[in-house]
Design an enzyme around this catalytic site. Sequence first.
Site, short mmCIF file in Angstrom:
data_model
loop_
_atom_site.label_atom_id
_atom_site.label_comp_id
_atom_site.label_asym_id
_atom_site.label_seq_id
_atom_site.Cartn_x
_atom_site.Cartn_y
_atom_site.Cartn_z
N ASP A 156 2.38 -3.77 -9.93
CA ASP A 156 2.16 -5.09 -10.54
C ASP A 156 2.58 -5.12 -12.00
O ASP A 156 3.20 -6.08 -12.46
CB ASP A 156 0.69 -5.47 -10.41
CG ASP A 156 0.27 -5.54 -8.96
OD1 ASP A 156 1.16 -5.52 -8.08
OD2 ASP A 156 -0.94 -5.59 -8.69
N GLY A 176 -3.99 -12.22 -4.49
CA GLY A 176 -2.95 -11.24 -4.18
C GLY A 176 -1.64 -11.53 -4.88
O GLY A 176 -0.60 -11.03 -4.49
N TYR A 232 -9.90 -0.72 -0.63
CA TYR A 232 -8.64 -0.32 -1.28
C TYR A 232 -8.71 1.16 -1.69
O TYR A 232 -7.82 1.95 -1.38
CB TYR A 232 -8.42 -1.21 -2.51
CG TYR A 232 -7.12 -0.98 -3.22
CD1 TYR A 232 -5.97 -1.67 -2.85
CD2 TYR A 232 -7.03 -0.07 -4.26
CE1 TYR A 232 -4.76 -1.46 -3.51
CE2 TYR A 232 -5.84 0.15 -4.92
CZ TYR A 232 -4.70 -0.55 -4.54
OH TYR A 232 -3.52 -0.33 -5.20
N HIS A 278 0.83 -1.21 0.00
CA HIS A 278 0.00 0.00 0.00
C HIS A 278 0.86 1.26 0.00
O HIS A 278 0.48 2.29 0.56
CB HIS A 278 -0.99 0.00 1.17
CG HIS A 278 -2.05 -1.06 1.02
ND1 HIS A 278 -3.16 -0.88 0.23
CD2 HIS A 278 -2.12 -2.33 1.50
CE1 HIS A 278 -3.90 -2.00 0.26
NE2 HIS A 278 -3.29 -2.89 1.02
P1 NG1 Z 1 -3.15 -6.92 -5.53
O1 NG1 Z 1 -2.60 -7.67 -4.42
O2 NG1 Z 1 -2.84 -7.51 -6.85
O3 NG1 Z 1 -4.60 -6.65 -5.36
C1 NG1 Z 1 -2.93 -4.25 -5.23
C2 NG1 Z 1 -2.50 -3.24 -6.27
C3 NG1 Z 1 -1.02 -2.88 -6.12
C4 NG1 Z 1 -0.69 -2.48 -4.69
C5 NG1 Z 1 -1.19 -3.58 -3.73
C6 NG1 Z 1 -1.02 -3.20 -2.27
C7 NG1 Z 1 -3.59 -3.26 -8.48
C8 NG1 Z 1 -3.62 -3.85 -9.83
N1 NG1 Z 1 -2.70 -3.76 -7.61
O4 NG1 Z 1 -2.35 -5.48 -5.52
O5 NG1 Z 1 -0.73 -1.81 -7.02
O6 NG1 Z 1 -1.25 -1.22 -4.37
O7 NG1 Z 1 -2.58 -3.84 -3.92
O8 NG1 Z 1 0.33 -2.96 -1.99
O9 NG1 Z 1 -4.38 -2.36 -8.18
#
Ligand code: NG1
Length: 398
Positions: free
Chosen positions: A170, A123, A222, A32
């Site tokens: 990502d 994740g 989020y 985050h």
């Molecule tokens: P995941 O775990 O793939 O949902 C998301 C965000 C990252 C980052 C993480 C928290 C997307 C595509 N991915 O990842 O950019 O913020 O949460 O560190 O939004």
Amino acid sequence: MANDLLTRHLGAVAGDRYLTQAPGRVNLIGEHTDYNGLPVFPMAIQRRITIRFAVRDDSTVRLANVDDQFPPCAFELSGSIDPDPAGAWVNYVKAAAQALCRRHGALHGIDGVVSSDLPVAAGLSSSSALTVATALSLLHGSEIDMEPLDLMNLVAEGERYVGTAGGGMDQAICLGGQADTALKIDFDPLRLTPTAVPSDWRFVVASSMVRAEKSGAVRETYNRRGAECREALEVVTRQLPEARGVTSYAELMGRMLLDELVAGADGILDDPLRRRFRHVVTEADRVEQARLGMVAADLRSFGGLMSASHESLRDDYEVSCDELDELVDLAMASGAVGARLTGAGLGGCIVALCLAERTPTLVGALREEFYGARGVNDPENEHLIVAEPSQGASVTPL
Ligand code: NG1
């Protein structure tokens, strides 16, 4: 199965066939932080999404998926593509397609078949792997080259099409991953610092089996966290004399020592903003310390930082859940030197660090005590992965 579908789906399309592969990732530390313009430290893993495809003469994209929970899709390429309902897998395909059309104009369509050995909504970034795989396939189909950093930024921006205000971690790791290597990624401007993973370190990834579906409640949390962080920054830069005129977290951290910053913000912010802010700045600090720990092959230091990250995500950022906490505790009691939730949280996976020789004990304990207790007898395929730092996405002729 993939081959049958390929023959059926691509049978009518003339021309050469190609294979695009795009890996998932595990974020080792720096959670985050990316959407706050602060660094992250992920590695690409051996699990991946693939698209076998042929290039079309027109601008239609037709994709089938080997996994029949994902229905086939077809749409026309343009700079303004209507999304499917939230949660549809095709939205990640459309996200890449729209972003590329806005940049490059008309593109050739493709016919393709998607398959994956990446767990979904865990994740491990299956969604960005699909976005990146689509982008590379379409670029290849139209014989367009893009600079890697430019493409990472474009795809990260483009994926916001699905409604999540994500950062750029990502897409950058999926495209930039290297074998045996983790990448520290800085933002604004995007910079990648490859760091060799010591050969006797193992990162074990274990799923809580709680789906972290970003189309539902997780997306709301989020996006809310992002808004809370922006609000906290705004209050701090308005009220803390040393922070006046600062416009970003990175600038703020460059200007003040961490302890002074946390103490100063503590006196100004109310909960929950106070805790959100504390997580973000302490986590960013842990990323650089962790990178140095990896360079020095200091396993204990790296592990300690991972565990501190988990506590901060659990208590200050409030994105853990009982299953993730249980997995972390189990890992720590079974040979891990550090463990934390990885990815957005609220479900998904943990990542635990141990020495290679301790891996069988750690994996065995998780298999029996977490998965066995839930009636899952063969977790290695879907839920329990010893991550191998892997190469990023590519396209090759079939
Ligand atoms: P995941 O775990 O793939 O949902 C998301 C965000 C990252 C980052 C993480 C928290 C997307 C595509 N991915 O990842 O950019 O913020 O949460 O560190 O939004």
